[in-house]
Design a protein around this motif. Structure first.
Motif, PDB file in Angstrom:
ATOM      1  N   SER A   7       3.018   7.962   7.013  1.00 32.52           N
ATOM      2  CA  SER A   7       2.412   7.760   5.695  1.00 32.52           C
ATOM      3  C   SER A   7       1.671   6.427   5.687  1.00 32.52           C
ATOM      4  O   SER A   7       1.934   5.545   6.504  1.00 32.52           O
ATOM      5  CB  SER A   7       3.496   7.772   4.615  1.00 32.52           C
ATOM      6  N   HIS A   8       0.737   6.278   4.733  1.00 31.70           N
ATOM      7  CA  HIS A   8      -0.031   5.029   4.641  1.00 31.70           C
ATOM      8  C   HIS A   8       0.904   3.831   4.446  1.00 31.70           C
ATOM      9  O   HIS A   8       0.710   2.781   5.065  1.00 31.70           O
ATOM     10  CB  HIS A   8      -1.029   5.091   3.485  1.00 31.70           C
ATOM     11  N   LYS A   9       1.924   3.986   3.601  1.00 34.35           N
ATOM     12  CA  LYS A   9       2.866   2.891   3.328  1.00 34.35           C
ATOM     13  C   LYS A   9       3.614   2.500   4.607  1.00 34.35           C
ATOM     14  O   LYS A   9       3.721   1.324   4.943  1.00 34.35           O
ATOM     15  CB  LYS A   9       3.844   3.328   2.244  1.00 34.35           C
ATOM     16  N   GLU A  10       4.141   3.508   5.327  1.00 31.00           N
ATOM     17  CA  GLU A  10       4.872   3.223   6.562  1.00 31.00           C
ATOM     18  C   GLU A  10       3.950   2.618   7.616  1.00 31.00           C
ATOM     19  O   GLU A  10       4.364   1.758   8.393  1.00 31.00           O
ATOM     20  CB  GLU A  10       5.524   4.496   7.099  1.00 31.00           C
ATOM     21  N   ALA A  11       2.695   3.058   7.631  1.00 23.13           N
ATOM     22  CA  ALA A  11       1.742   2.524   8.609  1.00 23.13           C
ATOM     23  C   ALA A  11       1.530   1.027   8.403  1.00 23.13           C
ATOM     24  O   ALA A  11       1.507   0.258   9.366  1.00 23.13           O
ATOM     25  CB  ALA A  11       0.407   3.262   8.514  1.00 23.13           C
ATOM     26  N   GLU A  12       1.388   0.619   7.153  1.00 21.59           N
ATOM     27  CA  GLU A  12       1.178  -0.806   6.881  1.00 21.59           C
ATOM     28  C   GLU A  12       2.420  -1.611   7.241  1.00 21.59           C
ATOM     29  O   GLU A  12       2.334  -2.683   7.843  1.00 21.59           O
ATOM     30  CB  GLU A  12       0.803  -1.011   5.411  1.00 21.59           C
TER      31      GLU A  12
END
Length: 174
Positions: free
Chosen positions: A157-162
């Motif tokens: 997910s975008h959140k986990e990627a960051e």
């Protein structure tokens, strides 16, 4: 032999993957947003995800745990201070089953069927030379970890990627 019922199962906190009763499919959908959003985590800390660890994949001491897609397969990933480790379940692929059906089992007889044992892979933190991110649709990002011998793409997910990018950059530069 117990089997998990077919259905949609969480794969991270923002998307679900469909389990057909025998294997994970390529079908994904976003998880419905909660009634009240959770408060944001402080930017300097990364909170471990509540992904279940299996007996073969002990994630004690992990700084971050999450589910990911690596080369189109689901994986449990853990980031430690000295390495990234992931577990990918092994089994019969959909392509092999399809070929087995069309050839009356001859292709499976010729190539064999791998047992259901899982295997782990690992990249030492000192071997990582770079971390890049690239959006992959509306809800996912591919975090590519480059080492001296290869590049591995973790689809999260975008959140986990960051969170993953920040943590890995901190560990690489430390």
């Amino acid at each position: 032999m117990t089997s998990t019922a077919p259905g949609w199962y969480a794969n991270g906190d923002q998307w679900e993957t469909y389990w057909d009763g025998t294997q994970w499919t390529d079908q994904h959908r976003p998880v419905a947003p909660p009634a009240m959003p959770a408060p944001p985590a402080p930017p300097s800390s990364v909170t471990p995800d509540a992904a279940p660890a299996t007996a073969a994949f002990a994630a004690d001491g992990a700084l971050m745990k999450f589910k990911s897609h690596i080369n189109g397969k689901n994986a449990d990933v853990a980031i430690f201070s000295d390495r990234i480790e992931w577990l990918m379940a092994r089994g019969v692929s959909g392509a092999k089953v399809t070929a087995g059906v069309f050839t009356a089992g001859l292709s499976m007889l010729a190539t064999g069927v791998k047992n259901g044992k899982a295997g782990t892979e690992m990249i030492p933190m000192k071997a990582i030379s770079g971390v890049t991110t690239k959006r992959d649709g509306m809800i996912n990002t591919v975090v590519t970890v480059t080492s001296s011998s290869s590049a591995i793409g973790f689809r999260v997910s975008h959140k986990e990627a960051e969170q993953m990018r920040q943590l890995l950059n901190q560990l690489i530069l430390a």
